[in-house]
Design a protein around this motif. Structure first.
Motif, PDB file in Angstrom:
ATOM      1  N   ASN A 131       0.813  -1.229   0.000  1.00  0.00           N
ATOM      2  CA  ASN A 131       0.000   0.000   0.000  1.00  0.00           C
ATOM      3  C   ASN A 131       0.843   1.276   0.000  1.00  0.00           C
ATOM      4  N   VAL A 132       2.072   1.204  -0.568  1.00  0.00           N
ATOM      5  CA  VAL A 132       2.951   2.365  -0.661  1.00  0.00           C
ATOM      6  C   VAL A 132       3.407   2.494  -2.114  1.00  0.00           C
ATOM      7  N   ASP A 133       3.502   3.721  -2.594  1.00  0.00           N
ATOM      8  CA  ASP A 133       4.019   3.948  -3.937  1.00  0.00           C
ATOM      9  C   ASP A 133       5.457   3.432  -4.011  1.00  0.00           C
ATOM     10  N   SER A 134       5.752   2.625  -5.010  1.00  0.00           N
ATOM     11  CA  SER A 134       7.082   2.009  -5.100  1.00  0.00           C
ATOM     12  C   SER A 134       8.185   3.045  -5.318  1.00  0.00           C
ATOM     13  N   ASP A 135       7.874   4.144  -6.003  1.00  0.00           N
ATOM     14  CA  ASP A 135       8.878   5.200  -6.197  1.00  0.00           C
ATOM     15  C   ASP A 135       9.210   5.896  -4.874  1.00  0.00           C
ATOM     16  N   LEU A 136       8.188   6.122  -4.047  1.00  0.00           N
ATOM     17  CA  LEU A 136       8.421   6.703  -2.727  1.00  0.00           C
ATOM     18  C   LEU A 136       9.261   5.756  -1.874  1.00  0.00           C
ATOM     19  N   ALA A 137       8.936   4.474  -1.926  1.00  0.00           N
ATOM     20  CA  ALA A 137       9.702   3.489  -1.156  1.00  0.00           C
ATOM     21  C   ALA A 137      11.158   3.466  -1.607  1.00  0.00           C
ATOM     22  N   THR A 138      11.394   3.556  -2.913  1.00  0.00           N
ATOM     23  CA  THR A 138      12.759   3.589  -3.437  1.00  0.00           C
ATOM     24  C   THR A 138      13.487   4.838  -2.960  1.00  0.00           C
ATOM     25  N   ALA A 139      12.796   5.965  -2.940  1.00  0.00           N
ATOM     26  CA  ALA A 139      13.411   7.219  -2.486  1.00  0.00           C
ATOM     27  C   ALA A 139      13.805   7.129  -1.013  1.00  0.00           C
ATOM     28  N   ILE A 140      12.933   6.577  -0.193  1.00  0.00           N
ATOM     29  CA  ILE A 140      13.242   6.422   1.236  1.00  0.00           C
ATOM     30  C   ILE A 140      14.430   5.479   1.405  1.00  0.00           C
ATOM     31  N   ARG A 141      14.392   4.359   0.699  1.00  0.00           N
ATOM     32  CA  ARG A 141      15.483   3.377   0.765  1.00  0.00           C
ATOM     33  C   ARG A 141      16.806   4.032   0.362  1.00  0.00           C
ATOM     34  N   THR A 142      16.766   4.863  -0.648  1.00  0.00           N
ATOM     35  CA  THR A 142      17.975   5.511  -1.149  1.00  0.00           C
ATOM     36  C   THR A 142      18.586   6.442  -0.107  1.00  0.00           C
ATOM     37  N   VAL A 143      17.744   7.164   0.620  1.00  0.00           N
ATOM     38  CA  VAL A 143      18.243   8.051   1.672  1.00  0.00           C
ATOM     39  C   VAL A 143      18.953   7.229   2.752  1.00  0.00           C
ATOM     40  N   ILE A 144      18.363   6.105   3.132  1.00  0.00           N
ATOM     41  CA  ILE A 144      18.979   5.238   4.143  1.00  0.00           C
ATOM     42  C   ILE A 144      20.330   4.732   3.647  1.00  0.00           C
ATOM     43  N   ILE A 145      20.376   4.288   2.405  1.00  0.00           N
ATOM     44  CA  ILE A 145      21.628   3.795   1.826  1.00  0.00           C
ATOM     45  C   ILE A 145      22.656   4.916   1.747  1.00  0.00           C
ATOM     46  N   LEU A 146      22.222   6.106   1.381  1.00  0.00           N
ATOM     47  CA  LEU A 146      23.119   7.266   1.309  1.00  0.00           C
ATOM     48  C   LEU A 146      23.768   7.536   2.667  1.00  0.00           C
ATOM     49  N   ILE A 147      22.958   7.556   3.702  1.00  0.00           N
ATOM     50  CA  ILE A 147      23.479   7.799   5.053  1.00  0.00           C
ATOM     51  C   ILE A 147      24.431   6.680   5.466  1.00  0.00           C
ATOM     52  N   LEU A 148      24.029   5.444   5.233  1.00  0.00           N
ATOM     53  CA  LEU A 148      24.859   4.290   5.595  1.00  0.00           C
ATOM     54  C   LEU A 148      26.191   4.296   4.841  1.00  0.00           C
ATOM     55  N   ALA A 149      26.133   4.506   3.532  1.00  0.00           N
ATOM     56  CA  ALA A 149      27.346   4.470   2.710  1.00  0.00           C
ATOM     57  C   ALA A 149      28.322   5.579   3.090  1.00  0.00           C
ATOM     58  N   TRP A 150      27.817   6.816   3.260  1.00  0.00           N
ATOM     59  CA  TRP A 150      28.701   7.921   3.651  1.00  0.00           C
ATOM     60  C   TRP A 150      29.236   7.708   5.059  1.00  0.00           C
ATOM     61  N   GLY A 151      28.413   7.176   5.943  1.00  0.00           N
ATOM     62  CA  GLY A 151      28.870   6.890   7.306  1.00  0.00           C
ATOM     63  C   GLY A 151      30.029   5.904   7.311  1.00  0.00           C
ATOM     64  N   ILE A 152      29.906   4.842   6.521  1.00  0.00           N
ATOM     65  CA  ILE A 152      30.984   3.857   6.422  1.00  0.00           C
ATOM     66  C   ILE A 152      32.221   4.472   5.776  1.00  0.00           C
ATOM     67  N   ALA A 153      32.018   5.250   4.709  1.00  0.00           N
ATOM     68  CA  ALA A 153      33.162   5.878   4.023  1.00  0.00           C
ATOM     69  C   ALA A 153      33.918   6.808   4.964  1.00  0.00           C
ATOM     70  N   PHE A 154      33.201   7.606   5.754  1.00  0.00           N
ATOM     71  CA  PHE A 154      33.860   8.501   6.715  1.00  0.00           C
ATOM     72  C   PHE A 154      34.544   7.710   7.821  1.00  0.00           C
ATOM     73  N   ALA A 155      33.850   6.719   8.356  1.00  0.00           N
ATOM     74  CA  ALA A 155      34.382   5.945   9.477  1.00  0.00           C
ATOM     75  C   ALA A 155      35.651   5.180   9.099  1.00  0.00           C
ATOM     76  N   ARG A 156      35.731   4.710   7.864  1.00  0.00           N
ATOM     77  CA  ARG A 156      36.876   3.915   7.431  1.00  0.00           C
ATOM     78  C   ARG A 156      37.929   4.751   6.710  1.00  0.00           C
ATOM     79  N   GLY A 157      37.723   6.045   6.617  1.00  0.00           N
ATOM     80  CA  GLY A 157      38.705   6.922   5.995  1.00  0.00           C
ATOM     81  C   GLY A 157      38.696   6.897   4.475  1.00  0.00           C
ATOM     82  N   GLY A 158      37.653   6.380   3.893  1.00  0.00           N
ATOM     83  CA  GLY A 158      37.582   6.280   2.437  1.00  0.00           C
ATOM     84  C   GLY A 158      37.439   7.599   1.719  1.00  0.00           C
ATOM     85  N   THR A 159      36.987   8.617   2.429  1.00  0.00           N
ATOM     86  CA  THR A 159      36.780   9.917   1.783  1.00  0.00           C
ATOM     87  C   THR A 159      38.083  10.670   1.551  1.00  0.00           C
ATOM     88  N   ALA A 160      39.159  10.231   2.179  1.00  0.00           N
ATOM     89  CA  ALA A 160      40.458  10.909   2.020  1.00  0.00           C
ATOM     90  C   ALA A 160      40.950  10.869   0.577  1.00  0.00           C
TER      91      ALA A 160
END
Length: 138
Positions: free
Chosen positions: A26-55
Protein backbone atom coordinates in the motif's frame (compact mmCIF):
# COMPACT_ATOMS: atom_id res chain seq x y z
CA UNK A 1 38.01 -13.25 1.13
CA UNK A 2 35.96 -11.96 -1.80
CA UNK A 3 33.70 -15.01 -1.54
CA UNK A 4 32.70 -14.05 2.01
CA UNK A 5 31.71 -10.57 0.85
CA UNK A 6 29.87 -12.00 -2.16
CA UNK A 7 27.92 -14.42 0.04
CA UNK A 8 27.06 -11.61 2.45
CA UNK A 9 25.92 -9.55 -0.52
CA UNK A 10 23.67 -12.38 -1.68
CA UNK A 11 22.26 -12.85 1.83
CA UNK A 12 21.46 -9.16 2.25
CA UNK A 13 20.03 -8.97 -1.29
CA UNK A 14 17.67 -11.80 -0.32
CA UNK A 15 16.65 -9.93 2.84
CA UNK A 16 16.14 -6.82 0.70
CA UNK A 17 13.52 -8.61 -1.37
CA UNK A 18 11.64 -9.90 1.68
CA UNK A 19 11.78 -6.62 3.61
CA UNK A 20 10.86 -4.59 0.52
CA UNK A 21 7.84 -6.75 -0.32
CA UNK A 22 6.51 -6.30 3.22
CA UNK A 23 7.41 -2.59 3.31
CA UNK A 24 5.84 -1.54 0.01
CA UNK A 25 2.39 -2.88 0.79
CA UNK A 26 0.00 0.00 0.00
CA UNK A 27 2.95 2.36 -0.66
CA UNK A 28 4.02 3.95 -3.94
CA UNK A 29 7.08 2.01 -5.10
CA UNK A 30 8.88 5.20 -6.20
CA UNK A 31 8.42 6.70 -2.73
CA UNK A 32 9.70 3.49 -1.16
CA UNK A 33 12.76 3.59 -3.44
CA UNK A 34 13.41 7.22 -2.49
CA UNK A 35 13.24 6.42 1.24
CA UNK A 36 15.48 3.38 0.76
CA UNK A 37 17.97 5.51 -1.15
CA UNK A 38 18.24 8.05 1.67
CA UNK A 39 18.98 5.24 4.14
CA UNK A 40 21.63 3.79 1.83
CA UNK A 41 23.12 7.27 1.31
CA UNK A 42 23.48 7.80 5.05
CA UNK A 43 24.86 4.29 5.60
CA UNK A 44 27.35 4.47 2.71
CA UNK A 45 28.70 7.92 3.65
CA UNK A 46 28.87 6.89 7.31
CA UNK A 47 30.98 3.86 6.42
CA UNK A 48 33.16 5.88 4.02
CA UNK A 49 33.86 8.50 6.72
CA UNK A 50 34.38 5.94 9.48
CA UNK A 51 36.88 3.92 7.43
CA UNK A 52 38.71 6.92 5.99
CA UNK A 53 37.58 6.28 2.44
CA UNK A 54 36.78 9.92 1.78
CA UNK A 55 40.46 10.91 2.02
CA UNK A 56 41.01 9.69 -1.54
CA UNK A 57 38.15 11.67 -3.07
CA UNK A 58 40.52 14.21 -4.67
CA UNK A 59 42.41 11.44 -6.45
CA UNK A 60 39.39 10.36 -8.51
CA UNK A 61 39.94 10.78 -12.24
CA UNK A 62 37.36 12.09 -14.67
CA UNK A 63 36.90 8.53 -15.95
CA UNK A 64 36.42 7.26 -12.37
CA UNK A 65 33.73 9.86 -11.78
CA UNK A 66 31.93 9.28 -15.08
CA UNK A 67 31.69 5.53 -14.57
CA UNK A 68 30.80 5.79 -10.87
CA UNK A 69 28.01 8.21 -11.85
CA UNK A 70 26.83 5.88 -14.62
CA UNK A 71 26.89 3.01 -12.13
CA UNK A 72 24.79 5.09 -9.74
CA UNK A 73 22.26 5.85 -12.46
CA UNK A 74 22.06 2.17 -13.39
CA UNK A 75 21.65 1.22 -9.73
CA UNK A 76 18.90 3.77 -9.23
CA UNK A 77 17.00 2.59 -12.29
CA UNK A 78 17.47 -1.02 -11.17
CA UNK A 79 15.98 -0.23 -7.75
CA UNK A 80 13.04 1.67 -9.21
CA UNK A 81 12.13 -1.20 -11.53
CA UNK A 82 12.83 -3.81 -8.83
CA UNK A 83 10.49 -2.17 -6.33
CA UNK A 84 7.80 -1.78 -8.98
CA UNK A 85 8.16 -5.47 -9.91
CA UNK A 86 8.02 -6.49 -6.22
CA UNK A 87 4.94 -4.39 -5.69
CA UNK A 88 2.96 -6.18 -8.39
CA UNK A 89 4.70 -9.57 -8.48
CA UNK A 90 5.70 -12.40 -6.18
CA UNK A 91 9.13 -12.29 -4.55
CA UNK A 92 9.67 -15.92 -5.56
CA UNK A 93 9.40 -14.88 -9.21
CA UNK A 94 10.78 -11.31 -9.16
CA UNK A 95 13.99 -12.14 -7.28
CA UNK A 96 15.17 -14.86 -9.70
CA UNK A 97 14.45 -12.66 -12.72
CA UNK A 98 16.39 -9.84 -11.04
CA UNK A 99 19.29 -12.26 -10.57
CA UNK A 100 19.47 -12.70 -14.33
CA UNK A 101 21.72 -9.70 -13.85
CA UNK A 102 24.42 -12.27 -13.02
CA UNK A 103 24.20 -13.87 -16.47
CA UNK A 104 23.87 -10.48 -18.17
CA UNK A 105 26.90 -9.13 -16.26
CA UNK A 106 28.99 -12.12 -17.34
CA UNK A 107 28.03 -11.67 -21.00
CA UNK A 108 28.69 -7.91 -20.83
CA UNK A 109 32.05 -8.51 -19.10
CA UNK A 110 33.10 -10.71 -22.01
CA UNK A 111 31.94 -8.16 -24.60
CA UNK A 112 33.12 -4.90 -23.02
CA UNK A 113 35.87 -5.89 -20.58
CA UNK A 114 37.26 -8.71 -22.73
CA UNK A 115 37.16 -11.11 -19.80
CA UNK A 116 37.61 -14.75 -20.62
CA UNK A 117 34.83 -17.25 -20.08
CA UNK A 118 35.33 -21.00 -20.05
CA UNK A 119 33.02 -23.65 -21.39
CA UNK A 120 31.86 -24.30 -17.83
CA UNK A 121 31.25 -20.57 -17.41
CA UNK A 122 29.07 -20.56 -20.52
CA UNK A 123 27.20 -23.58 -19.21
CA UNK A 124 26.71 -21.80 -15.88
CA UNK A 125 25.23 -18.75 -17.63
CA UNK A 126 22.88 -20.99 -19.61
CA UNK A 127 21.85 -22.82 -16.43
CA UNK A 128 21.10 -19.51 -14.71
CA UNK A 129 18.88 -18.54 -17.63
CA UNK A 130 17.17 -21.94 -17.73
CA UNK A 131 16.70 -21.95 -13.96
CA UNK A 132 15.09 -18.52 -14.08
CA UNK A 133 12.71 -19.66 -16.81
CA UNK A 134 11.77 -22.74 -14.75
CA UNK A 135 11.07 -20.63 -11.66
CA UNK A 136 8.92 -18.16 -13.61
CA UNK A 137 6.78 -20.83 -15.24
CA UNK A 138 6.54 -23.37 -12.39
Amino acid sequence: MWIVFALLSAFFAALTAIFAKIGIKNVDSDLATAIRTVIILILAWGIAFARGGTAAINSLSKQNLIFIILSGIATGLSWIFYFKALQIGEVSKVAPVDKLSVAIAIVLSVIFLHEKISFLGIMGVLLIICGTILVIYN
